[in-house]
Design an enzyme around this catalytic site. Structure first.
Site, mmCIF file in Angstrom:
data_model
loop_
_atom_site.group_PDB
_atom_site.id
_atom_site.type_symbol
_atom_site.label_atom_id
_atom_site.label_comp_id
_atom_site.label_asym_id
_atom_site.label_seq_id
_atom_site.Cartn_x
_atom_site.Cartn_y
_atom_site.Cartn_z
ATOM 1 C CB SER A 159 -0.738 0.027 1.243
ATOM 2 O OG SER A 159 -0.261 -0.110 2.362
ATOM 3 C CG HIS A 167 -3.334 -0.804 -2.379
ATOM 4 N ND1 HIS A 167 -3.680 0.458 -2.448
ATOM 5 C CD2 HIS A 167 -3.263 -1.229 -1.219
ATOM 6 C CE1 HIS A 167 -3.943 0.970 -1.168
ATOM 7 N NE2 HIS A 167 -3.737 0.077 -0.275
ATOM 8 C CE LYS A 197 -7.324 0.242 0.244
ATOM 9 N NZ LYS A 197 -7.271 1.374 1.157
HETATM 10 C C1 LIG Z 1 -3.495 -2.989 2.181
HETATM 11 C C2 LIG Z 1 -4.583 -2.696 2.767
HETATM 12 N N1 LIG Z 1 -5.273 -3.649 3.274
HETATM 13 C C3 LIG Z 1 -6.564 -3.485 3.944
HETATM 14 C C4 LIG Z 1 -7.128 -2.049 4.071
HETATM 15 C C5 LIG Z 1 -8.199 -1.740 4.666
HETATM 16 O O1 LIG Z 1 -9.283 -1.551 3.725
HETATM 17 P P1 LIG Z 1 -10.666 -0.705 4.028
HETATM 18 O O2 LIG Z 1 -10.040 0.793 3.900
HETATM 19 O O3 LIG Z 1 -11.682 -1.112 3.291
HETATM 20 O O4 LIG Z 1 -10.702 -0.831 5.394
HETATM 21 C C6 LIG Z 1 -6.285 -1.024 3.212
HETATM 22 C C7 LIG Z 1 -6.837 0.441 3.323
HETATM 23 O O5 LIG Z 1 -6.804 1.215 4.069
HETATM 24 C C8 LIG Z 1 -5.004 -1.570 2.787
HETATM 25 O O6 LIG Z 1 -4.164 -0.422 2.214
#
Ligand SMILES: Cc1ncc(COP(=O)(O)O)c(C=O)c1O
Length: 391
Positions: free
Chosen positions: A181, A209, A240
């Site tokens: 991320s 991502h 996303k």
């Molecule tokens: C790699 C990763 N996993 C999980 C999440 C969490 O997802 P969400 O924003 O839907 O809670 C994010 C985002 O913030 C992320 O970047």
């Protein structure tokens, strides 16, 4: 208590680690308004420009007409509405898995899933750069945690050997991301899977991502590398590239049935709004359609333009070779990173400064995220401004 907050907040400020909320007065678009100023937005994960797409808006509105706004209860009580089930069927079909289960966020998916898979005396082996949701889920599970340096397969192997020796017969779960991320680079999936097979471990892969962006029908990196069938627990988010919100787990029917019974963030939380589930169905339909493929091609063009124009000195090594939408520009010092973000903002660009604890101390960075909705001129404008070093 007030004293405590004031002191701790002052300490955060002194280290340039304080955070605050800013109001955006409009929809997620390549241009947003903050404090009465229009800024070109390079901070959003809305990679395909779907967050304000008419198809998603209409699907959400129609679901509100039919089902109202709130789900009223958790899925297992009386909140299990048709859009939730339709979304899970759409996700399973798209990801080519037996089943899918949706959560109110990606964070909730990780937090509920990992403790349902492993417990005390089991072992979770995580990549050092795993997202906070994965780390928190692993901690909550009570399993023994081992961290391997980012993408270091030798160290992953060492941990798996250690787990086999020290925790014989116990479950071992490898957790990693496909596209990371804050760095935008990729996990070496073939090698991870080879090790998982060799040691009889389970693999949970967070494609937050990658879905929508990479792979056939935007199914993610594991599908792109034709190893998705080997991933036991395919995690992703609808928040996303899919432009809505919510998290999901795709996998076997047995896995989904188990999580329905054991994932506490699923069981003890009110079901997401039917409107958001309906919007996510529209997003999955779009992403899997020929038009979705066109949008991915456009995104790839924008990524290529950014790779060509962004001064290479600013780019992290791996990034110019990969093709994620995330461009980390590592400055290092926290305050210096904030200064660059402020300077870019004064030139009309919104680029977030990412600091500890989101990234390691001393690796503060500007995280530039490019989307298919950006105009070429907007990307050129940002890169030109960076070249001229306005700060
Ligand atoms: C790699 C990763 N996993 C999980 C999440 C969490 O997802 P969400 O924003 O839907 O809670 C994010 C985002 O913030 C992320 O970047």
């Amino acid at each position: 208590m007030e004293d405590f907050f004031a002191k701790e907040l002052e300490a955060l400020r002194a280290r340039s680690l304080d955070r605050y909320l800013r109001e955006i007065t409009g929809a997620q678009e390549p241009e947003v308004e903050i404090g009465g100023r229009r800024l070109i937005n390079f901070s959003s994960n809305d990679y395909l420009g779907l967050a304000n797409d008419p198809r998603l808006r209409e699907a959400a509105t129609a679901a509100i007409e039919e089902f109202g706004v709130g789900a009223g209860a958790s899925r297992l009580i009386s909140g299990n509405l048709s859009p939730h089930l339709r979304l899970e069927r759409a996700l399973a079909k798209w990801k080519e898995t037996e089943a899918a289960l949706c959560f109110s966020s990606g964070y909730a998916a990780a937090l509920g899933t990992i403790p349902a898979l492993v417990g005390k005396d089991d072992v979770v082996v995580l990549d050092k750069l795993c997202h906070a949701s994965l780390i928190d889920g692993a901690r909550l599970s009570g399993a023994v945690l081992r961290i391997f340096p980012h993408n270091h397969m030798g160290k992953l192997e060492n941990h798996l050997e250690w787990a086999r020796r020290e925790h014989p017969g116990k479950r071992v779960l490898i957790v990693t991301e496909s596209v990371f991320s804050m760095d935008g680079d990729r996990a070496p999936l073939h090698e991870v899977i080879e090790l998982k097979r060799q040691f009889g471990a389970l693999l949970m892969l967070d494609e937050a991502h990658a879905v929508g962006v990479i792979g056939p029908n935007g199914r993610g990196l594991a599908a792109a590398e034709n190893v998705d069938a080997e991933v036991d627990v395919q995690m992703g988010t609808l928040s996303k590239a899919l432009g809505a919100s919510g998290g999901y787990i795709c996998g076997s029917g047995a896995l989904v049935e188990w999580l329905t019974n054991r994932a506490r963030s699923f069981i003890y939380s009110t079901a997401p709004s039917p409107a958001i589930a309906a919007a996510a169905i529209a997003a999955v339909d779009f992403v899997a359609s020929p038009e979705g493929e066109q949008r991915r091609l456009l995104l790839r063009e924008r990524i290529r333009l950014m790779q060509d124009l962004l001064p290479h000195a600013e780019l992290d090594e791996g990034q110019s070779a990969t093709s994620s939408a995330i461009f980390p520009w590592i400055v290092g010092d926290e305050q210096a990173t904030l200064n660059v973000a402020t300077a870019l903002e004064s030139e009309g660009f919104l680029v977030p400064a990412i600091r500890y604890p989101t990234v390691a101390k001393g690796t503060a960075r500007l995280r530039i995220a490019v989307t298919a909705a950006h105009q070429e001129a907007q990307i050129r404008g940002l890169c030109e401004t960076i070249k001229q070093r306005v700060w």
